[in-house]
Design a protein around this motif. Sequence first.
Motif: not given
Lengths: 352, 352
Positions: A154-160, A168-171, A196-201, A204-208
């Motif tokens: 399979s070919i995928t992009v790195d969604d995470t 990170g940009h928005l943060y 990916g959102i769960r991991l990113a959280l 990124l402290p304080g991000l909801e």
Amino acid sequence: MAGAVTVRDVARLASVSASTVSRALSASNLVAPHTRDRILAAAAQLGYSVNTSARGLITGRTSNFGLVVPDLENPYFASVTKGVQGRALSEGYAVFVADSDEDVRAEIELVRKLASQVDGLILCSPRMSDEDLGQIARDTTMVLINRRLPQVDSITVDDTEIVRQALGHLYALGHRTVSYAGGPATSWSDSQRRNGIRLALTDLPGLEVVSIGSFPPVFDGGLSAADLAAASGATAVLAYNDLMALGILSRLQARGIRVPEQMSVVGIDDVSAATLVSPALTTVRAPLRKVGTAAVDALIDRILPERRDLPPEALPIHLMIRDSTSVPHRSAVPLTSREDAGLNERSSNAKQ
Amino acid sequence: MAGAVTVRDVARLASVSASTVSRALSASNLVAPHTRDRILAAAAQLGYSVNTSARGLITGRTSNFGLVVPDLENPYFASVTKGVQGRALSEGYAVFVADSDEDVRAEIELVRKLASQVDGLILCSPRMSDEDLGQIARDTTMVLINRRLPQVDSITVDDTEIVRQALGHLYALGHRTVSYAGGPATSWSDSQRRNGIRLALTDLPGLEVVSIGSFPPVFDGGLSAADLAAASGATAVLAYNDLMALGILSRLQARGIRVPEQMSVVGIDDVSAATLVSPALTTVRAPLRKVGTAAVDALIDRILPERRDLPPEALPIHLMIRDSTSVPHRSAVPLTSREDAGLNERSSNAKQ
DNA sequence: TTGTAAGCGTTATCAC
DNA sequence: GTGATAACGCTTACAA
């Protein structure tokens, strides 16, 4: 459809046997250069073209691939299709393209229909269940795009990574409450992005991040998502893909909610349409055509006797963030300082 | 690619001969219902699927169509492709899709390559010369889209009417100098539209249309066209298609020329992307998917022994003009009054 | 290096 | 209504 010219006709004209004609045409160098030239000339003169049915019958191969996509009018799939088609062609394969219209039943039907007349199948963002997919995979040479399944290339992009970069940009811009407008519930990519959102959280402290639901991965889906995003209390919205982001943009504007002043919007994919709007959409670019060409390469590797069982491939993404639909939040704080809950109220009280 | 199960295997399991299996599967009702059921059950149990190469070899037909388009990433062709694919499928045909990348050489190559393995070919907006096209038409069953050639079935939209409506719209809004940003010089549609402009001029006294050149029929082409449009002295611009119109929109905005206040913009086709922008593009809608389905119908009519030689078909267009990127010119005059050259200067002198 | 012959899986023809 | 048989156009042993 072409002329009823056969190898025997060419053979007669070139004064050789049918087998020699066949050899000369099969790019074999098992034929004397002189004879070869004579045969090629005869073939050209007669306008001969090989009967692919007859060849396929004896060789067991068709030199055809099949590609199934959810929606050709979605520029994401159009780009992938273009990539697939281009590479396949240069490798000597023609491509059946089928559009399932985002319908699982139709998708399964199409796959079964195509599977019997191709050397391999590429399934792009299939919506069917793992069970159905696994069953098909059992007796089908295929490569998946945007989906993972054991034993299947399979070919995928790195969604995470995509999500990490978008959030990170928005943060970094000071946003602390971001809504996520998700794609189809049956979409593997969507579940990856939620992971990916769960991991990113954690980084990124304080991000909801507020999930506002699952929507059709198109413009209209974005229209539906926009009101929920506006009501979510978030200062920015991340969309499952660019089309949804454009729909969100449109609806927010219709409601008089200014982008990016009042709400930042970020998409994913950088489809061609992302640059058609003004201001250009902030998005994380995925290498769409390359996804297609990589799928063809993987499929050919599967078919050829040599290489086999490649590890699943995740294509790198590009940082492609445009600062047009995303800007610093008005309560923006330096990344180094800690969250200050009072900031929001204060700044919203201040006139001008 | 599927299992190596043959009719003989099915025949053995169902205790009949291979011919009977073949008949039962070919939707023939030449077989006893009881036997038929038994055969179908056996086929299902064994996972039999017909070998299309063997069938094609004996029948001389493939049940496949080929479609060649200039650019899959162009939403116009994506929609047509979707239409073709959907209709073909429901009629029992699979479709090879090929993308010529707007390249004439590649286009001819693709056509030759596909022609030998399909029952018919659909060429959408072919860029090749009439000579090349005619030569191919001689020994190929095919249907053209957006192109006319003697003896060849074709599906077109009424370009003259499109232009008449677009210019009529602008004229009614008071515009008297309109620039036309044309498409590829090798495009039949573009020449039709230029003809349409000539015809429309006779109905619209005082209207002047300035041709500002030929451009690639995509967003970037519009970017190039925008500056020429701005310098042309026109108060409105009609683009060859929506993608160019969007490019024009973008470039004008980047230069600080306000649309529609300072310059009205009208596109053609109403591709999906036309509604993705804000404000939505004023455009004349063409029935894109229907163009594709009509082409398939025409092709099937050609193949079937009964009907033949349909007259070229021109699909009706829809009035689909959005008043977002086109507005009354500031020197607008009632349609009934005659031109007043002084109006322009006066209004441009007036402050506010 | 080239020719001969067999056979791929299916459908069409012709018996029965 | 069903079964033998031939044939579609090509490739590929195998032989020469």
